[in-house]
Design an enzyme around this catalytic site. Sequence first.
Site, PDB file in Angstrom:
ATOM      1  N   LYS A 157       1.655  -3.427   6.258  1.00  0.00           N
ATOM      2  CA  LYS A 157       1.864  -3.180   4.837  1.00  0.00           C
ATOM      3  C   LYS A 157       3.322  -2.839   4.545  1.00  0.00           C
ATOM      4  O   LYS A 157       3.848  -3.167   3.475  1.00  0.00           O
ATOM      5  CB  LYS A 157       0.936  -2.065   4.354  1.00  0.00           C
ATOM      6  CG  LYS A 157      -0.523  -2.519   4.256  1.00  0.00           C
ATOM      7  CD  LYS A 157      -0.664  -3.712   3.324  1.00  0.00           C
ATOM      8  CE  LYS A 157      -2.097  -4.132   3.109  1.00  0.00           C
ATOM      9  NZ  LYS A 157      -2.227  -5.290   2.187  1.00  0.00           N
ATOM     10  N   SER A 186       0.839  -1.191   0.000  1.00  0.00           N
ATOM     11  CA  SER A 186       0.000   0.000   0.000  1.00  0.00           C
ATOM     12  C   SER A 186       0.873   1.239   0.000  1.00  0.00           C
ATOM     13  O   SER A 186       2.015   1.202   0.490  1.00  0.00           O
ATOM     14  CB  SER A 186      -0.897   0.014   1.244  1.00  0.00           C
ATOM     15  OG  SER A 186      -1.580   1.239   1.362  1.00  0.00           O
ATOM     16  N   TYR A 223      -1.922  -1.774  11.036  1.00  0.00           N
ATOM     17  CA  TYR A 223      -2.191  -1.957   9.612  1.00  0.00           C
ATOM     18  C   TYR A 223      -1.044  -1.426   8.759  1.00  0.00           C
ATOM     19  O   TYR A 223      -0.524  -2.127   7.877  1.00  0.00           O
ATOM     20  CB  TYR A 223      -3.488  -1.257   9.213  1.00  0.00           C
ATOM     21  CG  TYR A 223      -3.688  -1.218   7.714  1.00  0.00           C
ATOM     22  CD1 TYR A 223      -4.020  -2.370   7.012  1.00  0.00           C
ATOM     23  CD2 TYR A 223      -3.496  -0.038   7.002  1.00  0.00           C
ATOM     24  CE1 TYR A 223      -4.169  -2.351   5.637  1.00  0.00           C
ATOM     25  CE2 TYR A 223      -3.647  -0.005   5.623  1.00  0.00           C
ATOM     26  CZ  TYR A 223      -3.983  -1.161   4.943  1.00  0.00           C
ATOM     27  OH  TYR A 223      -4.120  -1.134   3.574  1.00  0.00           O
TER      28      TYR A 223
END
Length: 283
Positions: free
Chosen positions: A171, A154, A167
């Site tokens: 990533k 991401s 999170y």
Amino acid sequence: MTTGEETLRMAPTRQMAVVTGASSGIGSALADELVEQGFDLVVAAEDEGIVETAERLTARGAVVRPVRADLSTFDGVEQLVSATGSVGRPIEVLAVNAGVGAGGGGGGDFARDLDLDTELRLVALNCAGSVHLAKRMLPDMVERHAGKVLFTSSIAAAAPGPYHAVYEASKAFVGQLSQSLREELRDTGVTVTSLMPGPADTKFFKRARTQDTKPGSGPKEDPADVAREAYQGLMAGKDHVVVGSWRSKAQAAAARVMPATAGAKTQRSTTESGSDSSSDSKG
């Protein structure tokens, strides 16, 4: 509809790909793009929507095997590996796309708001699941001196993300894993590409309950466009593919040269709950 092992074995003229997280969002779009490019598929996801994905793709002429499995668990990954192996055809493309935001539990204050089990499941799926699947699938590719692997990271991986700490760290892990494996496999005939999309028009923000952040409320990329650019970059053997608006790309570029402490402060104004309305109030 035909999705059985027998038919997959009988269709050797098309190449095979595996796509995880294929029931919706970018994973579903990647599956669509691969079928458009002439691939048969093994598609995996935890929810029953994966069967609907297989039915849709089969109607377009592909041979598709759906695997409903929880890839945050050891047994779930092994179930997918077993199903893929039983097809008896070499895997030319592996798209390691399955992932979750803050567990469908939303962004929030790490110390006070977020459930430990939710965060640990996120790590299990985004990090451990990616390692496990790559560990099982790469040896055959290396032995054949052929294959392409796509890891969905991401743009969020480019900088620390307060209120999305686990999170965004997950990533970053996926991105680093991708780049490290790429170098290890440099002379094997196997390429590894990291996909770094900006905010996409998927269920991600709703599931994570982060619609009131700047990324959640702002413009988003069409998953089909993300998948198209990802496929092109993968086939070209690129080390990474950044897909997003000029603002997202500029943000990713700036993060590479910005100290982490400054990056964390900058990102806080983007990822904190209510950041969209605070931005509007400041004009």
